[in-house]
Design an enzyme around this catalytic site. Structure first.
Site, PDB file in Angstrom:
ATOM      1  N   GLU A 249      25.550  41.950  -1.715  1.00  0.00           N
ATOM      2  CA  GLU A 249      26.351  42.891  -0.933  1.00  0.00           C
ATOM      3  C   GLU A 249      27.819  42.486  -0.899  1.00  0.00           C
ATOM      4  O   GLU A 249      28.707  43.338  -0.981  1.00  0.00           O
ATOM      5  CB  GLU A 249      25.798  42.993   0.495  1.00  0.00           C
ATOM      6  CG  GLU A 249      24.375  43.511   0.589  1.00  0.00           C
ATOM      7  CD  GLU A 249      24.254  44.984   0.241  1.00  0.00           C
ATOM      8  OE1 GLU A 249      25.287  45.653   0.074  1.00  0.00           O
ATOM      9  OE2 GLU A 249      23.110  45.472   0.138  1.00  0.00           O
TER      10      GLU A 249
ATOM     11  N   ASP B 274      17.183  48.811  -9.186  1.00  0.00           N
ATOM     12  CA  ASP B 274      18.040  49.914  -9.605  1.00  0.00           C
ATOM     13  C   ASP B 274      19.352  49.517 -10.281  1.00  0.00           C
ATOM     14  O   ASP B 274      19.617  49.890 -11.433  1.00  0.00           O
ATOM     15  CB  ASP B 274      18.326  50.846  -8.416  1.00  0.00           C
ATOM     16  CG  ASP B 274      18.720  50.086  -7.157  1.00  0.00           C
ATOM     17  OD1 ASP B 274      18.808  48.848  -7.204  1.00  0.00           O
ATOM     18  OD2 ASP B 274      18.924  50.741  -6.113  1.00  0.00           O
TER      19      ASP B 274
ATOM     20  N   ARG C  17      30.593  45.119  -2.467  1.00  0.00           N
ATOM     21  CA  ARG C  17      31.424  45.763  -1.450  1.00  0.00           C
ATOM     22  C   ARG C  17      32.792  45.096  -1.294  1.00  0.00           C
ATOM     23  O   ARG C  17      33.816  45.790  -1.244  1.00  0.00           O
ATOM     24  CB  ARG C  17      30.694  45.758  -0.098  1.00  0.00           C
ATOM     25  CG  ARG C  17      29.325  46.420  -0.143  1.00  0.00           C
ATOM     26  CD  ARG C  17      28.792  46.682   1.250  1.00  0.00           C
ATOM     27  NE  ARG C  17      27.356  47.002   1.232  1.00  0.00           N
ATOM     28  CZ  ARG C  17      26.745  47.725   2.161  1.00  0.00           C
ATOM     29  NH1 ARG C  17      27.418  48.238   3.160  1.00  0.00           N
ATOM     30  NH2 ARG C  17      25.444  47.952   2.088  1.00  0.00           N
TER      31      ARG C  17
ATOM     32  N   GLU D  92      23.279  58.261  -3.542  1.00  0.00           N
ATOM     33  CA  GLU D  92      22.807  58.277  -4.937  1.00  0.00           C
ATOM     34  C   GLU D  92      22.620  59.690  -5.489  1.00  0.00           C
ATOM     35  O   GLU D  92      22.928  59.957  -6.654  1.00  0.00           O
ATOM     36  CB  GLU D  92      21.512  57.472  -5.056  1.00  0.00           C
ATOM     37  CG  GLU D  92      21.695  55.970  -5.051  1.00  0.00           C
ATOM     38  CD  GLU D  92      21.971  55.412  -3.666  1.00  0.00           C
ATOM     39  OE1 GLU D  92      22.450  54.272  -3.565  1.00  0.00           O
ATOM     40  OE2 GLU D  92      21.704  56.134  -2.677  1.00  0.00           O
TER      41      GLU D  92
END
Length: 724
Positions: free
Chosen positions: A114, A255, A118, A369
Site C-alpha cells: 500500500e 490482480d 499510494r 476497477e
C-alpha cells in the site's frame, strides 16, 4: 439449470441495455464531467475540513482516522487528481504542505504494497506533473526535485523488505528499523509483484538501478514458482517459495501482478514481461475462464474451487484493452455491469452459481476497477454504451454514498446501508477515472500529436506526448520522461515518424508487426548511418498459438466444481500429487550426521569429488576418524553443566516476562544494506532471464499509443527534427 437461467437473464438484460442506449451529445458529456468535478471537490474539502492530517476521512462521524501509516495518505493520493482536473493552484499549495515533511523517518509499521502504490506512486506522479502546474522547478528536473527525493526516501525504506532468500518482499516494514521482529513471511502474490512501475520509474529518473532490479527480480521469482500448468496461487512464503494458498484467479491477492506485467512491459519496454503475461493468459483462458466470467481454481490442476466474481476482477477488461483485445473485453464488461445494475453497486464477492451477492462479502467500498475498465474501453472504442455505464455508476454513488461530510462505503449492496469510511482511492482513482471518461480532451488522452520540449542535463527532451501509464492506484506516469535522465540515442528521421503514423492510421491501428512479418529471421534492428536513414530489420515471426493440450484420460471435466483448497497431508510432490508425511529423523541424529560428515569428508579440489577419510588412509594431522561425541561433549570436563531438565526447572522459576525475553529471538537482525543486497542478487542469479527478453515485437500491439510504438525504433523528435 440455475446457471443456465442466470446466463440467459444476463443475455436478455444486455440486449435490452443495448437497445435502450441513449445518445450523448458533447454538452451532455461535459455536464457529467462537471458533476464529477463537484463530487471530487465535496469529498476533498470534507477530508481537509474534518480529517486532515489523518490518513482517511470518516464521512459519517465527520472526523479522521489513521489507516495505512499516519502520513496524511488521502492528501498525497489526491495530488495528481487535482492536476488532471486543472486545479493547479491547489496542487501547488498542497505540494508545499507535503514538502514540509522532509523524510518518512517514523517508528511505524506499514504495508509495503500500500505504501508503494499510494505514497511512492503518488509522489512520483506529482513530481512528473509539476511542470504543468506552473510550480517552480529545480535545475535538472525531472531528474531532480523535492518530490522525487521524498519518493526515493520512502522507497529506500521499503527496500529492506526485499532482503529475503527468494528476493520476494515481506508484506510489512517498519519505516525506521526495517522488517519488524516476528513478521510473517507469508505475502500475497500482488504484494510481491506490484513494484516494477514505481521502482522502475524511480531508477530511470535517479539513475540508481537498485529499485528496478529488485522489483524485476521479484517478478522473475513469481514466474519461477508458477505451477506446471502456468497458474499462480494466492499467497506465498517469501523465505522458502512455498505456496501457502494455492487458489489461482485474477482477483484479490493476485490482480495487480498481472496488471504490472502488461503496464511494466509498456512503460519500461521490457518484452519479457509481456511474454510472461501472454503465457499466463493462456492458462487463465484455459482453466479460469467460464462463459466470459473468471473463477478460482487450484493452481496445480486447474480444478474449480470458487465459482465467484470479485469486484476487484473488474480491472481485467481494461487490461485487455491495453493489448488490443477490446472485443473480448467488451463481452466481459457487459457481464460485470449487469451485476452493478442488479444491486446499484458491485459487491466484493458475487456468487455465479446463485446469482447473488455473498452474505459475508456484500460491501462496496467505492472501488474504481469497473469504471477504470470503462474509461480504457471508451478511449479505445468510443462506444456510447460505455458512457451510459459510467453515468449509471455516477448516479448510484451520488444517490446512496453521498453524506454531508463526504462519500461513504456501502456496507451492504442489497439495502445500501453505509459504513463510516472513505478510502483514499476514492479521490485517487474512482473520481479520476470518472472524470477522464467524461473529459475526452484531457491531456492524459493525448494520442501523440503534440508535445513539449524541455531542457535537461542530458539535452533536450520531449514530454507530454501522451501514452501515460497508470499505476494500480491510478497515478499516471509519463513514459517519455523516463528517457530525459540519460543521454538520448540517435533519433530517427522525422519523415519516418510521419510515414509510420500514416500507416498506422490507414490500417486502423492494426499491429505494427504487419509491416515486418514477411521476414522470418531473428529480429535485428541496426541504426542507419547519417547519410541514409534506412533501417535494416530482420524479423523472426512468433507463433502465439496455444500449446496443444495434454491428453489425460483420467483428468476430470473442467466445468466440474470441486471445492478443495488444501492437500490432505500438506505434502505435495513436484507433479502436484499428494504424499504422506515421511518419517522425520531425530534432530540429534541429523546434527551428528552433519558434523560427522563435515569432519570426516574432504573435497578433492580438482575433481570436485567427496572422498571419505578412513583409518587406513590418514591425512596430515589426522590418524583416525573423528567421532561427533568427541566434539560436542569433552571426555573430561572440570565444570559439570546442568542437565536439560534442571535448566527447564530454573527457567520456570523466572518471571514470565524474562522467560519470554530469553525464549524470543532477541538478537538484532543485521541491518539491510541495499548495495550488498543488489550485489548478492546479481551474483546469485537465482532466476535466469526470460528467453523473450529481446523480442521487442511483443510490445507492438494495436493498443499502446503511437508514441510508444515509434519509440521502439529509438528516441526521436528532438528539437531540430520538430523544426522540420
Amino acid at each position: 439449470m440455475v446457471k443456465l437461467t442466470f446466463l440467459i437473464s444476463i443475455s436478455v438484460l444486455t440486449c435490452n441495455l443495448i437497445l435502450s442506449v441513449r445518445v450523448y451529445k458533447r454538452a451532455d458529456i461535459l455536464k457529467l464531467r462537471e458533476e464529477v468535478r463537484e463530487m471530487f471537490q465535496h469529498a476533498y474539502d470534507s477530508y481537509l475540513r474534518y480529517a486532515y492530517p489523518y490518513d482517511e476521512l470518516r464521512p459519517l462521524s465527520c472526523d479522521g482516522v489513521d489507516t495505512w501509516g499516519s502520513y496524511s495518505l488521502t492528501l498525497i493520493d489526491a495530488l495528481d487528481t487535482l492536476a488532471i482536473m486543472g486545479n493547479y493552484s491547489e496542487f501547488n499549495r498542497v505540494v508545499d504542505i507535503v514538502l514540509q515533511k522532509r523524510h518518512f523517518d517514523a517508528d511505524i509499521n506499514v504495508s509495503v504494497f500500500e505504501t508503494n502504490i499510494r505514497i511512492v506512486g503518488g509522489l512520483l506522479s506529482a513530481h512528473l506533473l509539476s511542470h504543468k502546474t506552473g510550480m517552480k522547478l529545480e535545475p535538472g528536473w525531472p531528474c531532480n526535485g523535492p518530490l522525487l527525493r521524498l519518493a526515493e526516501d520512502v522507497a529506500h525504506r521499503l527496500i529492506a523488505a526485499f532482503d529475503t532468500t527468494t528476493g520476494m518482499p515481506y508484506g510489512t516494514i517498519n519505516l525506521r528499523s526495517g522488517v519488524p521482529p516476528g513478521e510473517t513471511s507469508i505475502t500475497c502474490t500482488a504484494g510481491v509483484g506490484t513494484f516494477i512501475i514505481e521502482f522502475g520509474t524511480l531508477s530511470r529518473l535517479t539513475g540508481d538501478p537498485l529499485y528496478e532490479e529488485v522489483a524485476y527480480n521479484a517478478l522473475k521469482a513469481l514466474y519461477h514458482h508458477r505451477s506446471p500448468i502456468g497458474l499462480l496461487g494466492n499467497h506465498i512464503d517469501v523465505m522458502t517459495g512455498r505456496w501457502t494458498a494455492q487458489d489461482a484467479g485474477i482477483g484479490g491477492g493476485i490482480d495487480s501482478y498481472y496488471e504490472y506485467l502488461v503496464k511494466g512491459a509498456i512503460l519500461l519496454e521490457k518484452p519479457e514481461l509481456m511474454s510472461m503475461f501472454l503465457e499466463a493468459r493462456q492458462s487463465i483462458e484455459k482453466y479460469l475462464k467460464k462463459d466470459d466470467w473468471f473463477v478460482w481454481a487450484t493452481m496445480l490442476r486447474g480444478h474449480v474451487t470458487l465459482p465467484v466474481f470479485q469486484s476487484l476482477e473488474s480491472y481485467w477488461p481494461g487490461l485487455l484493452s491495453l493489448i488490443g483485445e477490446s472485443d473480448a473485453a467488451m463481452r466481459i464488461i457487459h457481464n460485470y455491469h449487469s451485476v452493478w445494475r442488479q444491486y446499484g453497486f458491485t459487491p466484493e464477492v458475487y456468487n455465479l452459481g446463485t446469482g447473488e451477492a455473498s452474505s459475508s462479502r456484500e460491501s462496496y467500498p467505492l472501488r474504481p476497477e469497473l469504471i477504470e475498465s470503462i474509461m480504457y474501453l471508451y478511449r479505445d472504442t468510443r462506444d456510447p454504451i460505455l458512457l451510459q455505464m459510467g453515468e449509471d455508476i455516477l448516479r448510484s454513488i451520488q444517490h446512496s454514498a453521498r453524506t454531508p461530510c463526504g462519500y461513504a462505503t456501502i456496507k451492504d449492496v442489497r439495502d445500501h446501508r453505509k459504513e463510516d469510511r472513505m478510502e483514499s482511492f476514492f479521490l485517487a482513482e474512482t473520481t479520476k477515472y470518472l472524470y477522464l471518461l467524461f473529459d475526452p480532451d484531457n491531456f492524459i488522452h493525448n494520442p501523440g500529436v503534440r508535445g513539449t520540449v524541455i531542457d535537461t542535463p542530458n539535452g533536450e527532451c520531449v514530454v507530454d506526448l501522451g501514452g501515460y501509464i497508470f499505476n494500480t492506484e491510478a497515478h499516471p506516469i509519463d513514459p517519455n520522461m523516463l528517457y530525459c535522465c540519460h543521454e538520448a540515442r540517435q533519433g530517427i528521421n522525422i519523415s519516418e515518424v510521419y510515414s509510420i503514423y500514416q500507416i498506422l492510421e490507414e490500417e486502423d491501428n492494426i499491429k505494427f508487426m504487419t509491416m515486418i512479418e514477411a521476414n522470418t529471421n531473428e529480429t535485428k534492428i541496426t541504426q542507419s548511418n547519417n547519410n541514409n536513414n534506412e533501417s535494416v530489420i530482420e524479423n523472426k515471426t512468433i507463433d502465439h498459438t496455444e500449446p496443444k493440450e495434454r491428453s489425460d484420460e483420467n483428468e476430470p471435466e473442467q466445468n466440474q466444481v470441486l471445492i478443495k483448497t488444501e492437500s490432505r497431508t500438506g505434502y505435495v510432490n513436484l507433479d502436484g500429487t499428494e504424499r504422506e508425511n515421511a518419517n522425520e529423523s531425530n534432530l540429534s541424529d541429523l546434527v551428528k550426521e552433519t558434523i560427522n560428515k563435515y569432519y570426516n569428508d574432504t573435497i578433492n579440489v580438482e575433481t570436485q569429488e567427496i572422498v571419505k577419510l578412513s583409518v587406513d588412509e590418514p591425512t596430515a594431522g589426522s590418524s583416525q576418524t573423528v567421532e561427533v561425541d568427541d566434539i560436542i561433549v569433552p571426555e573430561k570436563s572440570e565444570v559439570q553443566l546442568p542437565s536439560v531438565t534442571k535448566t527447564k526447572e530454573v527457567m520456570n522459576m523466572l518471571p514470565k516476562v524474562i522467560q519470554d525475553f530469553l525464549n524470543s529471538d532477541w538478537k538484532s537482525k543485521p541491518k539491510c544494506e541495499p548495495q550488498k543486497m543488489l550485489e548478492r542478487i546479481r551474483r546469485e542469479q537465482k532466476y535466469p532471464d526470460h528467453p523473450d527478453v529481446y523480442k521487442y515485437e511483443l510490445l507492438l500491439t494495436p493498443a499502446p499509443s503511437f508514441l510508444q510504438r515509434i519509440s521502439l525504433a529509438g528516441e526521436f523528435l528532438n528539437k531540430k527534427q520538430l523544426e522540420l
